[in-house]
Design an enzyme around this catalytic site. Structure first.
Site, PDB file in Angstrom:
ATOM      1  N   ARG A 130       0.856  -1.181   0.000  1.00 37.23           N
ATOM      2  CA  ARG A 130       0.000   0.000   0.000  1.00 37.23           C
ATOM      3  C   ARG A 130       0.896   1.236   0.000  1.00 37.23           C
ATOM      4  O   ARG A 130       1.991   1.208   0.585  1.00 37.23           O
ATOM      5  CB  ARG A 130      -0.868   0.025   1.263  1.00 37.23           C
ATOM      6  CG  ARG A 130      -1.987  -1.011   1.263  1.00 37.23           C
ATOM      7  CD  ARG A 130      -3.101  -0.603   0.296  1.00 37.23           C
ATOM      8  NE  ARG A 130      -4.246  -1.457   0.369  1.00 37.23           N
ATOM      9  CZ  ARG A 130      -4.466  -2.516  -0.424  1.00 37.23           C
ATOM     10  NH1 ARG A 130      -3.597  -2.860  -1.340  1.00 37.23           N
ATOM     11  NH2 ARG A 130      -5.575  -3.231  -0.295  1.00 37.23           N
ATOM     12  N   GLU A 162      -3.850   7.771  -3.809  1.00 40.98           N
ATOM     13  CA  GLU A 162      -4.282   7.343  -5.150  1.00 40.98           C
ATOM     14  C   GLU A 162      -5.601   8.018  -5.530  1.00 40.98           C
ATOM     15  O   GLU A 162      -6.470   8.165  -4.666  1.00 40.98           O
ATOM     16  CB  GLU A 162      -4.452   5.819  -5.169  1.00 40.98           C
ATOM     17  CG  GLU A 162      -3.131   5.102  -4.934  1.00 40.98           C
ATOM     18  CD  GLU A 162      -3.303   3.593  -4.757  1.00 40.98           C
ATOM     19  OE1 GLU A 162      -4.409   3.061  -4.932  1.00 40.98           O
ATOM     20  OE2 GLU A 162      -2.291   2.949  -4.432  1.00 40.98           O
ATOM     21  N   HIS A 203      -2.058   0.786  -9.444  1.00 33.52           N
ATOM     22  CA  HIS A 203      -2.605  -0.177  -8.471  1.00 33.52           C
ATOM     23  C   HIS A 203      -3.336  -1.317  -9.201  1.00 33.52           C
ATOM     24  O   HIS A 203      -4.553  -1.458  -9.089  1.00 33.52           O
ATOM     25  CB  HIS A 203      -3.536   0.513  -7.469  1.00 33.52           C
ATOM     26  CG  HIS A 203      -3.750  -0.307  -6.228  1.00 33.52           C
ATOM     27  ND1 HIS A 203      -4.053   0.235  -5.012  1.00 33.52           N
ATOM     28  CD2 HIS A 203      -3.710  -1.659  -6.011  1.00 33.52           C
ATOM     29  CE1 HIS A 203      -4.205  -0.726  -4.106  1.00 33.52           C
ATOM     30  NE2 HIS A 203      -4.007  -1.897  -4.692  1.00 33.52           N
TER      31      HIS A 203
HETATM   32  O1  LIG Z   1      -4.512  -4.266  -3.458  1.00 36.67           O
HETATM   33  C1  LIG Z   1      -5.175  -5.236  -3.666  1.00 36.67           C
HETATM   34  C2  LIG Z   1      -5.927  -5.947  -2.675  1.00 36.67           C
HETATM   35  O2  LIG Z   1      -5.883  -5.597  -1.485  1.00 36.67           O
HETATM   36  O3  LIG Z   1      -6.627  -6.888  -3.062  1.00 36.67           O
END
Ligand SMILES: O=CC(=O)O
Length: 307
Positions: free
Chosen positions: A226, A255, A273
C-alpha cells in the site's frame, strides 16, 4: 436472496456488480437514498472504499462486510468487532498475480523495459543504441512481510538465483531465507527491497528516510503493498537526489494522485494499483465475495473469514 440488501459504495468489477444484482437487492452508492439504509445487510467494498466508522454507523442493519480485496486497511475492524459484523476478504486467489507483478516491476526497473519500449516507439533506435542497464538475476532481494504474497515473491526471486532475505514481525520457521528482525539491516543487505506486508498502524511508513538511505544509491525499492507503507515525500527526494537507485511502484499514498516529480524519472516505473487486476483473478475474487455472502445468509461457515 433477492430481498437481501447489499450495498456497494463504489463501482467495481462489472462481473461482480452483475452477479450481485442477479442474486441480491443491490444498492449502489450513486443511486442510494439514506432511507434505504435500513435494508442494507451486507457491504461490498474494495481497495478504494471499504467500511469506515462513519459508513458502519450509517448502516444499522449491517451484518457482513465482504471486500473485493485482500487488504483490510479500508475497513474499521475494531468497529466491526464491536458491532458483531462479520468481515471477509479475498486471500490466496490473487497471490500469484501480485507476486508476478512485483518481479515484473523489479525487472522493468533494472532492465529499463518501459524506457526501452519508449525508445523504440519514439524512433530513437535509428539514431543509436539504448544504454546498458542492470542485471536482475542473482541480486540480493529483501522482502518486507513474508505472508502469502511475500512468500510467493520469495519463491519467484529464488528461481532467478536471487539470495532472499526478509523482515517480518517474527521469524518464520523453515523458510530457508535469512531473517532480519531489524528492517534497516534488511535494507542495508538488499539490492532490491520489496514491500509486501499488510498496512497496519505498525507498518505505516515502515520505509522511511533511514530505510531508503540504508538501501542506498544502487538499491531499488518495489511496492506492491500500500502507498502509506512508504514515506512518499522522502522517496521522491531520495530519487531526485540520487540517494536511491530506482523504484517500481504499484501503489501510492493518495491514489490516484501520484507525485508529478516522478513522471520524468527514467529509473522509476509507475503502475495504477493493478497488482491483482487480471481477468482470471478478478473473476476468482468476485466468486469469493459472492460465496462468502451466500454462506453468511445461509448460516454456513464463511470461506475466508477475517472476523
Ligand atoms: O490491493 C489489492 C488488494 O488488497 O486486493
Amino acid at each position: 436472496m433477492e430481498s437481501i440488501g447489499v450495498f456497494m459504495p463504489r463501482p467495481t468489477f462489472p462481473y461482480l456488480e452483475n452477479e450481485l444484482e442477479r442474486r441480491f437487492k443491490l444498492f449502489r452508492f450513486w443511486n442510494f437514498a439514506q432511507s434505504d439504509s435500513d435494508s442494507i445487510r451486507a457491504l461490498v467494498g474494495n481497495t478504494k472504499i471499504g467500511a469506515d466508522a462513519e459508513m458502519i454507523d450509517s448502516l444499522p442493519k449491517l451484518e457482513i462486510v465482504s471486500t473485493f480485496s485482500v487488504g483490510l486497511d479500508k475497513i474499521d475492524l475494531t468497529k466491526c468487532k464491536e458491532r458483531g459484523i462479520r468481515v471477509t476478504n479475498t486471500p490466496d486467489v490473487l497471490t500469484d498475480d501480485v507476486a508476478d507483478l512485483a518481479v515484473g516491476l523489479a525487472l522493468a526497473v533494472l532492465r529499463r523495459i518501459c524506457e526501452s519500449d519508449r525508445f523504440v516507439k519514439n524512433g530513437l533506435w535509428k539514431k543509436g543504441d539504448f544504454e546498458l542497464c542492470t542485471k536482475f538475476s542473482g541480486k540480493a532481494v529483501g522482502i518486507i512481510g513474508l505472508g502469502r504474497i511475500g512468500s510467493a515473491i520469495a519463491k519467484r526471486a529464488a528461481a532467478f538465483g536471487c539470495p532472499v532475505s526478509y523482515h517480518s514481525r517474527s521469524e518464520k520457521p523453515d523458510t530457508g531465507f535469512k531473517y532480519y528482525s531489524n528492517i534497516l539491516d534488511l535494507a542495508a543487505n538488499s539490492e532490491i527491497l520489496i514491500v509486501a506486508c499488510a498496512l497496519t498502524e505498525e507498518t505505516h511508513h515502515i520505509v522511511n528516510r533511514q530505510v531508503i538511505d540504508a538501501l542506498g544509491p544502487k538499491g531499488v525499492l518495489i511496492n506492491v503493498g500500500r502507498g502509506p507503507h512508504i514515506d512518499e515525500p522522502e522517496l521522491v527526494s531520495a530519487l531526485i537526489e540520487g540517494r536511491l537507485g530506482g523504484a517500481g511502484l504499484d501503489v501510492f499514498e493518495d491514489e490516484p494522485d501520484v507525485p508529478g516529480e516522478l513522471f520524468g524519472l527514467g529509473n522509476v516505473v509507475l503502475l495504477p494499483h493493478v497488482g491483482s487486476d487480471t481477468i482470471e483473478t478478478s473473476k476468482a475474487m468476485a466468486e469469493l465475495v459472492i460465496e462468502n455472502l451466500e454462506a453468511h445468509f445461509l448460516n454456513k461457515p464463511l470461506l475466508t473469514p477475517v472476523i
